[in-house]
Design an enzyme around this catalytic site. Structure first.
Site, mmCIF file in Angstrom:
data_model
loop_
_atom_site.group_PDB
_atom_site.id
_atom_site.type_symbol
_atom_site.label_atom_id
_atom_site.label_comp_id
_atom_site.label_asym_id
_atom_site.label_seq_id
_atom_site.Cartn_x
_atom_site.Cartn_y
_atom_site.Cartn_z
ATOM 1 N N HIS A 1 24.568 35.580 44.539
ATOM 2 C CA HIS A 1 25.535 36.431 45.222
ATOM 3 C C HIS A 1 25.967 37.575 44.302
ATOM 4 O O HIS A 1 26.258 37.348 43.122
ATOM 5 C CB HIS A 1 26.773 35.620 45.627
ATOM 6 C CG HIS A 1 26.553 34.718 46.793
ATOM 7 N ND1 HIS A 1 27.376 33.655 47.099
ATOM 8 C CD2 HIS A 1 25.584 34.722 47.746
ATOM 9 C CE1 HIS A 1 26.936 33.046 48.180
ATOM 10 N NE2 HIS A 1 25.855 33.678 48.588
ATOM 11 N N LYS B 1 18.109 39.109 47.372
ATOM 12 C CA LYS B 1 18.528 40.360 47.983
ATOM 13 C C LYS B 1 18.744 41.421 46.920
ATOM 14 O O LYS B 1 19.189 41.133 45.819
ATOM 15 C CB LYS B 1 19.819 40.143 48.773
ATOM 16 C CG LYS B 1 19.633 39.321 50.041
ATOM 17 C CD LYS B 1 20.933 39.222 50.809
ATOM 18 C CE LYS B 1 20.747 38.442 52.112
ATOM 19 N NZ LYS B 1 22.022 38.330 52.858
ATOM 20 N N HIS C 1 18.828 27.683 55.997
ATOM 21 C CA HIS C 1 20.076 28.133 55.395
ATOM 22 C C HIS C 1 21.103 26.998 55.331
ATOM 23 O O HIS C 1 22.014 27.028 54.494
ATOM 24 C CB HIS C 1 20.634 29.322 56.160
ATOM 25 C CG HIS C 1 21.091 30.438 55.268
ATOM 26 N ND1 HIS C 1 20.244 31.104 54.402
ATOM 27 C CD2 HIS C 1 22.312 30.988 55.077
ATOM 28 C CE1 HIS C 1 20.924 32.022 53.737
ATOM 29 N NE2 HIS C 1 22.183 31.973 54.125
ATOM 30 N N TYR D 1 32.722 28.543 50.006
ATOM 31 C CA TYR D 1 32.366 27.145 49.768
ATOM 32 C C TYR D 1 33.534 26.325 49.245
ATOM 33 O O TYR D 1 33.554 25.116 49.391
ATOM 34 C CB TYR D 1 31.165 27.066 48.817
ATOM 35 C CG TYR D 1 29.934 27.666 49.448
ATOM 36 C CD1 TYR D 1 29.301 27.024 50.505
ATOM 37 C CD2 TYR D 1 29.432 28.894 49.033
ATOM 38 C CE1 TYR D 1 28.197 27.582 51.114
ATOM 39 C CE2 TYR D 1 28.332 29.459 49.638
ATOM 40 C CZ TYR D 1 27.716 28.801 50.683
ATOM 41 O OH TYR D 1 26.631 29.361 51.306
ATOM 42 N N ARG E 1 20.767 25.522 52.034
ATOM 43 C CA ARG E 1 21.385 26.385 51.021
ATOM 44 C C ARG E 1 22.905 26.200 51.018
ATOM 45 O O ARG E 1 23.529 26.085 49.951
ATOM 46 C CB ARG E 1 21.013 27.843 51.305
ATOM 47 C CG ARG E 1 21.634 28.870 50.357
ATOM 48 C CD ARG E 1 21.016 30.242 50.650
ATOM 49 N NE ARG E 1 21.795 31.358 50.141
ATOM 50 C CZ ARG E 1 21.685 31.839 48.896
ATOM 51 N NH1 ARG E 1 20.856 31.280 48.034
ATOM 52 N NH2 ARG E 1 22.403 32.874 48.514
ATOM 53 N N ARG F 1 16.984 30.897 49.631
ATOM 54 C CA ARG F 1 16.803 31.403 50.982
ATOM 55 C C ARG F 1 15.345 31.151 51.381
ATOM 56 O O ARG F 1 14.462 31.059 50.530
ATOM 57 C CB ARG F 1 17.105 32.897 51.053
ATOM 58 C CG ARG F 1 18.513 33.283 50.601
ATOM 59 C CD ARG F 1 18.663 34.800 50.618
ATOM 60 N NE ARG F 1 20.023 35.242 50.239
ATOM 61 C CZ ARG F 1 20.392 35.544 48.997
ATOM 62 N NH1 ARG F 1 19.498 35.472 48.000
ATOM 63 N NH2 ARG F 1 21.620 35.921 48.736
#
Length: 314
Positions: free
Chosen positions: A273, A178, A247, A282, A250, A154
């Site tokens: 994730h 995150k 992004h 994806y 990414r 990110r």
């Protein structure tokens, strides 16, 4: 009515981190303006002051509103608005403004998930070639773009890197994503080469004032907006359109891994994730691309062709 307090920071997050288009950002802005109207109507100055019951009541209030033509709001419009409000409250928690997400009781119909924008491998090569050059700025930009695509970072993770986070012997990069989750991601050799050139030549020339991996022309750490502008500038110069953002690289990283046969759990770990369900999109992107290639290449992919005369089914 002005936007609710902290909404501009959330919109900036959507633009920089999520790479939303101008059209989508305008829709979010309208939805949050409507939320601001509601907050004002119940005597609150900020979403920070709203408790769970007040936030949940917003959905009922919204369903009772009418458009400028006097029609009830469409279900899709209501769902989109509630998604925007939930996103704002979650952002307040992520940024440490509040400790509790008071939007968890806000029932929103779950919209269909859109597939992320990606670049083809040829388009990625085109973008990376565009950034090449011998100046410190070119060396920095090339290293940034290579690293975004090679490691699937990110933009906030990228600009948060320090020099010590990159291991050019083991070819890995350590970043914090995150939820303060740390992960170590492999580096490709092309990215490692670009980083070596930046660290040996370009970075010293800009006289960085700290340990940051990437600095601006004044030697300070790049901001998210600064990193976003660098990607956009080279994407525009490469003729790739306005939709390309950090992004996008990414998304392209993940899609190309899946297309190359990478296990979904591996891609989940590389992206950082928390749930494999987030990574699942994806596989859909890959299937959509395979479908397009099949329709283009297979001689009998056109199902509108009438059957040959005299041929019967059975």
């Amino acid at each position: 009515m002005a936007l609710p307090l902290h909404a501009e920071a959330y919109l900036d997050h959507l633009a920089v981190e999520r790479g939303l288009s101008d059209h989508s950002l305008a829709a979010y802005r309208r939805d949050l303006n409507l939320y601001g109207t509601y907050l004002e109507a119940i005597g609150l100055a900020s979403p920070v002051d709203a408790d769970a019951e007040q936030v949940a009541a917003f959905a009922a209030w919204l369903r009772g509103q009418r458009t400028a033509r006097g029609r009830p709001y469409a279900k899709s419009s209501i769902a989109r608005t509630l998604v925007a409000v939930r996103g704002l409250h979650r952002h307040l928690v992520r940024d440490g403004v509040v400790d509790v997400d008071t939007s968890t009781e806000l029932a929103a119909p779950r919209p269909g998930r859109s597939l992320p924008d990606t670049l083809s491998q040829a388009q990625v090569d085109q973008l990376l070639r565009q950034a090449e050059g011998s100046t410190p700025a070119h060396q920095r930009d090339t290293a940034m773009l290579e690293l975004l695509y090679s490691a699937g970072l990110r933009i906030s993770e990228l600009i948060g890197l320090d020099v010590d986070d990159v291991d050019l012997i083991d070819l890995t990069v350590r970043c914090v994503g995150k939820g303060s989750r740390e992960r170590v991601v492999p580096l490709g050799r092309m990215a490692a080469g670009a980083l070596r050139r930046w660290l040996s030549d370009g970075r010293p020339a800009l006289e960085p004032r700290g340990p940051m991996l990437f600095c601006n022309a004044r030697g300070g750490r790049l901001t998210r907006q600064g990193g976003w502008k660098i990607v956009k500038r080279h994407a525009d110069a490469a003729g790739l359109g306005d939709a390309v953002s950090p992004h996008t690289l990414r998304h392209s990283f993940a899609t190309h891994l899946v297309e190359g046969g990478a296990d979904l759990r591996v891609v989940q770990e590389l992206l950082g994730h928390a749930s494999v369900n987030t990574t699942q999109v994806y596989t859909h992107t890959s299937q959509a691309r395979l479908r397009a290639l099949y329709d283009q290449a297979h001689p009998r992919a056109d199902f509108d062709v009438a059957p040959a005369a005299g041929r019967t089914s059975g």
